[in-house]
Design an enzyme around this catalytic site. Structure first.
Site, PDB file in Angstrom:
ATOM      1  N   HIS A   1       1.943 -27.837 -64.490  1.00  0.00           N
ATOM      2  CA  HIS A   1       2.473 -26.726 -65.016  1.00  0.00           C
ATOM      3  C   HIS A   1       3.599 -27.250 -65.796  1.00  0.00           C
ATOM      4  O   HIS A   1       3.863 -26.987 -66.884  1.00  0.00           O
ATOM      5  CB  HIS A   1       2.394 -25.399 -65.210  1.00  0.00           C
ATOM      6  CG  HIS A   1       2.505 -24.857 -66.160  1.00  0.00           C
ATOM      7  ND1 HIS A   1       1.165 -23.823 -66.776  1.00  0.00           N
ATOM      8  CD2 HIS A   1       3.455 -23.365 -66.452  1.00  0.00           C
ATOM      9  CE1 HIS A   1       2.289 -22.788 -67.684  1.00  0.00           C
ATOM     10  NE2 HIS A   1       3.913 -22.887 -67.504  1.00  0.00           N
ATOM     11  N   GLU A   2       4.434 -26.426 -64.879  1.00  0.00           N
ATOM     12  CA  GLU A   2       6.474 -26.808 -65.380  1.00  0.00           C
ATOM     13  C   GLU A   2       6.363 -28.470 -66.120  1.00  0.00           C
ATOM     14  O   GLU A   2       7.210 -29.097 -66.940  1.00  0.00           O
ATOM     15  CB  GLU A   2       6.791 -26.060 -64.243  1.00  0.00           C
ATOM     16  CG  GLU A   2       6.330 -25.003 -63.272  1.00  0.00           C
ATOM     17  CD  GLU A   2       7.123 -24.364 -64.770  1.00  0.00           C
ATOM     18  OE1 GLU A   2       7.434 -24.467 -65.848  1.00  0.00           O
ATOM     19  OE2 GLU A   2       6.775 -22.529 -65.170  1.00  0.00           O
TER      20      GLU A   2
ATOM     21  N   HIS B   1       6.290 -29.464 -69.207  1.00  0.00           N
ATOM     22  CA  HIS B   1       6.692 -28.488 -69.983  1.00  0.00           C
ATOM     23  C   HIS B   1       7.686 -29.615 -70.095  1.00  0.00           C
ATOM     24  O   HIS B   1       9.145 -30.056 -70.964  1.00  0.00           O
ATOM     25  CB  HIS B   1       7.648 -26.871 -69.290  1.00  0.00           C
ATOM     26  CG  HIS B   1       7.180 -25.554 -69.520  1.00  0.00           C
ATOM     27  ND1 HIS B   1       6.692 -25.120 -71.322  1.00  0.00           N
ATOM     28  CD2 HIS B   1       5.931 -24.817 -68.902  1.00  0.00           C
ATOM     29  CE1 HIS B   1       5.903 -23.927 -70.855  1.00  0.00           C
ATOM     30  NE2 HIS B   1       5.684 -24.038 -70.018  1.00  0.00           N
TER      31      HIS B   1
ATOM     32  N   HIS C   1       7.189 -31.772 -72.321  1.00  0.00           N
ATOM     33  CA  HIS C   1       7.533 -31.738 -73.966  1.00  0.00           C
ATOM     34  C   HIS C   1       8.728 -31.965 -73.852  1.00  0.00           C
ATOM     35  O   HIS C   1       8.845 -32.540 -75.366  1.00  0.00           O
ATOM     36  CB  HIS C   1       6.677 -29.964 -74.045  1.00  0.00           C
ATOM     37  CG  HIS C   1       6.431 -29.698 -75.223  1.00  0.00           C
ATOM     38  ND1 HIS C   1       6.155 -28.585 -75.283  1.00  0.00           N
ATOM     39  CD2 HIS C   1       6.049 -30.617 -76.587  1.00  0.00           C
ATOM     40  CE1 HIS C   1       6.098 -28.316 -76.714  1.00  0.00           C
ATOM     41  NE2 HIS C   1       6.078 -29.260 -77.652  1.00  0.00           N
TER      42      HIS C   1
HETATM   43 ZN   LIG Z   1       4.999 -22.295 -68.092  1.00  0.00          ZN
END
Ligand SMILES: [Zn+2]
Length: 674
Positions: A464-465, A468, A471
Site C-alpha cells: 500500500h505505502e 503512494h 505516485h
Molecule cells: Zn494510504
C-alpha cells in the site's frame, strides 16, 4: 549561518536533505529565514510595476518559498519518524507561526488582486492546459483561504487558524504521551501465553528499552484493536489491553476535539459553508455532504448484518470456553480461532514465509518492475535521518534515475504509530526537481541477527505505502502544486490501494513468499485457504472502519455554534444514529486518539478510504479484464493517472484509464455487501 544546511540547496543526489549535518538547532533559524524570504519574494511580486502576467505572478509564486519547503519537509518527516522532546517543543512553537505565515500569503490583498485579475482574463491568456489549471487552482485556493472576505473576517480567520494549529500539536503530543503511559507492564511472561516467541521477546526488549529490566511491556499501536488481542489466551489481559487502548487521551483530547470541531465550523461559516464537512467536500471528488451521507448510509446496514453473522460464528467457537457472549476484547481472539478451524489458516504458520527483505525486494520491488519496469537499488552510502531508514535509488525502464525512495520500516518509541508516505522533495520540471519519497511503517524490530517476519496485514501495508511512493516517484508535472500525491484527499488513497493487488498475484506471491530458513515456497493450498479466509472478517473490518468514518463526519457536519458537552457521549450518539453502535466492534479510532482528523489532514476526510476503494476495486477489475498484460496496463495507469498528479481533474484521469465513470459493484462484491 553558513553552517546551517538548510540555507543552501542540497548538493546530494536528487537534493536528498543532508541528514548527516542536520541538527535540531538548525530548524528554528531556517524556519525564520525561510518564512522571511518567502514574504520578501511575495512583496517583490506585488510591487512589480509591470501589470500582472502569468509568469510574473503565478509562476513566480510557484517558485517562491524554496527554503521554507526544504526545512518544513525535513522537519515534518523527523517529527513523525524520529521525534524528541526538543522537536516537540519546536513543533508547538512553529505550528501556529506557520499557520500565520500561510495566512499572510493567502490574505495578501495585493497578491490576490493580481491573481484575480489574471483569473478573470484566463481565457485570453493563451495558456496551455496545465498552466490554465494552475491559475484556476491557485485562485480557488486563495478564495477558500478567505482572500475575498472583509478585513474583520480575515482577522478572525487568522486567529482561528493559529489556534487550530496549536490545538493539533497539543492533540498529537497528548496522544503520544498517553499512548506511552498506557503501555501494559507485566512482571513475568506467564500472562503472555498465546503470543509467539518473538512477540514475547519483543515485549521483554520493550521492557529493557524503558529501563524496566525483567518486565514485559506491550506498547499500544495507534488504532483501537491491538494486534495481540488475536493471540492472548488470558481473557483478563485482553480486556485490560483493549480498555487501555480505547481510553487513550480521553481526558486531555476530548475537550480539544470539541474546541477544534467548533473552530472549524466557525471558519466554514465565515467562508460561506454550512459546516466544515461541506467546506471540505466542495473541493473533493465527492462534491457534496449528501453524496458522502448516501455512501455511508448505503454501506452501514449490510456491513453490520455481515458482522453479526461473523459474531454468531465466533460465539459458536467461544462456547467451548464457556463464554455466553462475544465482548469486544474477545472478537479478534475468536476470529483467529475460527480462521484456524474453519479455514485452517494460522497467522503464525504464515509468518515464516513473509520475511521483510524478501517481501521488499522479491515482492514489492519485483512487482514494480513487472508492472512499471522500474528497478530499485540500495544506496547504503546515502545517509538518512535514522540508522533504520534506508535510501534506494529508483531507475526507470530506460535506465534513467527517477528519484529516491527512503524505506523506514521499524517501530520505535520516537516514531508515531501507523504507516504513511511523505515527500522530502517534490518533483517538478519548473524547478528541475526529482522526487525523494519516504515510506514509514511500524514493524516490530527483531532482535539483532533475527529475521523480521511479517503478518499478512503488514505485507499489505508495505504494498500500500509503496503505491503512494510510486505516485510520488512517477510524477511528471511542470508545477510543484501538482506533484504526485497532490490530488484530492478522497482520491489519494486510490493508487496505493491499487498497488495492494500485486501482493496476491500468483507470479508475485510465488516470488516473495518463501520460508526464511528453508527457502520453501508458501504451499499453494495455504494460499487458497488464505483467499477463502480473506472474506471472513470483512464484516468486522467494514464496521470498524465505518464507525471511525461516521465519528469524523459527525464532528465536522456540525453547524457553527453547536454546543457539545462531552466528546464520548457525542461519539456514542453519532454511532447510534448511523446504526453502527455495535458494542463488540469498537470504531477503528475513537475521538480522543483520532489523529488523522484532529491532528492530521483527514478532517471530514476519513470517508475517503472507502470512497477511493470504489475506484480501486473497479480498477483491479480493469487490470484483470482489459486484455492487456500487466506491463502494458501498468504503462497506461502510470501515464494517464500516476504521472499526472493533480495537473488534470482526478476523475478525468480515472476515465482516461478505465474508459468510463467509476462503478460501485466491484467494491460491494469485495466487501461482501452486494
Ligand atoms: Zn494510504
Amino acid at each position: 549561518m553558513s553552517d546551517n544546511p538548510f540555507f543552501a540547496t542540497s548538493t546530494l543526489v536528487h537534493e536528498l536533505p543532508p541528514f548527516a549535518e542536520i541538527r535540531e538547532e538548525h530548524y528554528l533559524p531556517a524556519f525564520d529565514q525561510g518564512m522571511a524570504l518567502q514574504l520578501d519574494e511575495i512583496a517583490g511580486i506585488v510591487a512589480d510595476p509591470e501589470p500582472p502576467t502569468f509568469d510574473n505572478t503565478v509562476v513566480a509564486l510557484e517558485r517562491s518559498g524554496a527554503m521554507l519547503k526544504r526545512v518544513a519537509a525535513a522537519f515534518e518527516n523527523q517529527g513523525d519518524s524520529d521525534t524528541s522532546p526538543g522537536l516537540q517543543e519546536l513543533d508547538a512553537e512553529i505550528s501556529p507561526r506557520l499557520a500565520r505565515h500561510r495566512d499572510a500569503v493567502h490574505l495578501d490583498a495585493g497578491l490576490f488582486a493580481r491573481i484575480d485579475a489574471l483569473y478573470r482574463r484566463r481565457s485570453e491568456l493563451g495558456l496551455d492546459p496545465e498552466s490554465l489549471r494552475l491559475l484556476e487552482r491557485r485562485h480557488t485556493a486563495f478564495v477558500r483561504a478567505g482572500a475575498e472576505l472583509p478585513a474583520a473576517d480575515q482577522q478572525r480567520l487568522r486567529e482561528i487558524n493559529a489556534e487550530l494549529a496549536a490545538a493539533a500539536t497539543a492533540f498529537r503530543r497528548n496522544l503520544m504521551d498517553d499512548t506511552r503511559a498506557r503501555a501494559i507492564v507485566l512482571d513475568g511472561p506467564e500472562q503472555l501465553a498465546g503470543l509467539s516467541a518473538d512477540a514475547v521477546a519483543a515485549a521483554a526488549e520493550n521492557g529493557r528499552a524503558l529501563g524496566r529490566d525483567g518486565s514485559y511491556v506491550l506498547s499500544l499501536k495507534n488504532f483501537s484493536n491491538q494486534t495481540e488481542l488475536a493471540q492472548l489466551t488470558d481473557r483478563s489481559l485482553r480486556e485490560r489491553l483493549l480498555a487501555a487502548s480505547l481510553g487513550r487521551a480521553a481526558e486531555a483530547n476530548g475537550p480539544l476535539a470539541i474546541r477544534t470541531a467548533g473552530l472549524r465550523a466557525e471558519r466554514a461559516a465565515l467562508l460561506g459553508h454550512p459546516s466544515h464537512a461541506a467546506y471540505v467536500v466542495a473541493d473533493e471528488t465527492a462534491g457534496s455532504v449528501a453524496a458522502v451521507d448516501a455512501m455511508l448510509a448505503r454501506l452501514a446496514g449490510p456491513a453490520v448484518a455481515n458482522a453479526e453473522r461473523e459474531a454468531a460464528e465466533l460465539l459458536a467457537a467461544a462456547r467451548a470456553d464457556g463464554l455466553t457472549s462475544i465482548a469486544a476484547h474477545d472478537w479478534a481472539y475468536y476470529a483467529e480461532r475460527v480462521r484456524q478451524s474453519a479455514y485452517q489458516v494460522d497467522a503464525a504458520e504464515l509468518r515464516p514465509y513473509l520475511e521483510l527483505e524478501r517481501v521488499l525486494h522479491d515482492g514489492v520491488f519485483f512487482a514494480a518492475q513487472l508492472v512499471y519496469g522500474v528497478v530499485l537499488q540500495e544506496r547504503p552510502e546515502l545517509v538518512a535521518y535514522h540508522p533504520d531508514a534506508r535510501v534506494f535509488e529508483v531507475f526507470d525502464g530506460d535506465g534513467g534515475s527517477l528519484g529516491l525512495f527512503v524505506g523506514d520500516f521499524f517501530a520505535r518509541d520516537s516514531k508515531r504509530g501507523g504507516a504513511w508516505m511523505n515527500e522530502l522533495v517534490q518533483q517538478s520540471h519548473l524547478l528541475g526537481k526529482r522526487p525523494v519519497v519516504v515510506n514509514n511503517l511500524n514493524i516490530a524490530k527483531p532482535a539483532p541477527g533475527e529475521p523480521a517476519l511479517l503478518t499478512w496485514d503488514e505485507v499489505r501495508t508495505l504494498f500500500h505505502e509503496f503505491g503512494h511512493a510510486l505516485h510520488g516517484l512517477f510524477s511528471d508535472v511542470r508545477y510543484p502544486l501538482f506533484a504526485g500525491t497532490e490530488v484530492p484527499r478522497d482520491f489519494v488513497e486510490f493508487p496505493s490501494q491499487v498497488n495492494e493487488m500485486w501482493m496476491v498475484r500468483p507470479e508475485v506471491l510465488a516470488n516473495y513468499a518463501r520460508h526464511h530458513a528453508t527457502g520453501e515456497p508458501l504451499p499453494a493450498e495455504l494460499v487458497e485457504r488464505m483467499a477463502a479466509a480473506e472474506s471472513f472478517g470483512q464484516g468486522f473490518r467494514t464496521v470498524e472502519y465505518l464507525g471511525a468514518a461516521v465519528i469524523d463526519w459527525a464532528w465536522h457536519t456540525l453547524p457553527a455554534g453547536t454546543e457539545v458537552a462531552d466528546a464520548e457521549e457525542f461519539e456514542a450518539q453519532a454511532l447510534a444514529r448511523a446504526g453502527l453502535a455495535v458494542a463488540a466492534v469498537p470504531p477503528r479510532y475513537r475521538t480522543a486518539y483520532f489523529s488523522h482528523v484532529f491532528a492530521g489532514e483527514y478532517s471530514a476526510g476519513y470517508y475517503a478510504y472507502i470512497w477511493s476503494e470504489v475506484l480501486d476495486a473497479d480498477t483491479v477489475e480493469w487490470f484483470a479484464s482489459n486484455g492487456l498484460g500487466a506491463r502494458e496496463s501498468g504503462e497506461v495507469f502510470r501515464r494517464e493517472l500516476l504521472a499526472r498528479g493533480g495537473s488534470r481533474p482526478a476523475l478525468d484521469c480515472f476515465r482516461a484509464v478505465v474508459g468510463r465513470d467509476p462503478e460501485i459493484g466491484p467494491l460491494l462484491a469485495r466487501r461482501g455487501l452486494a
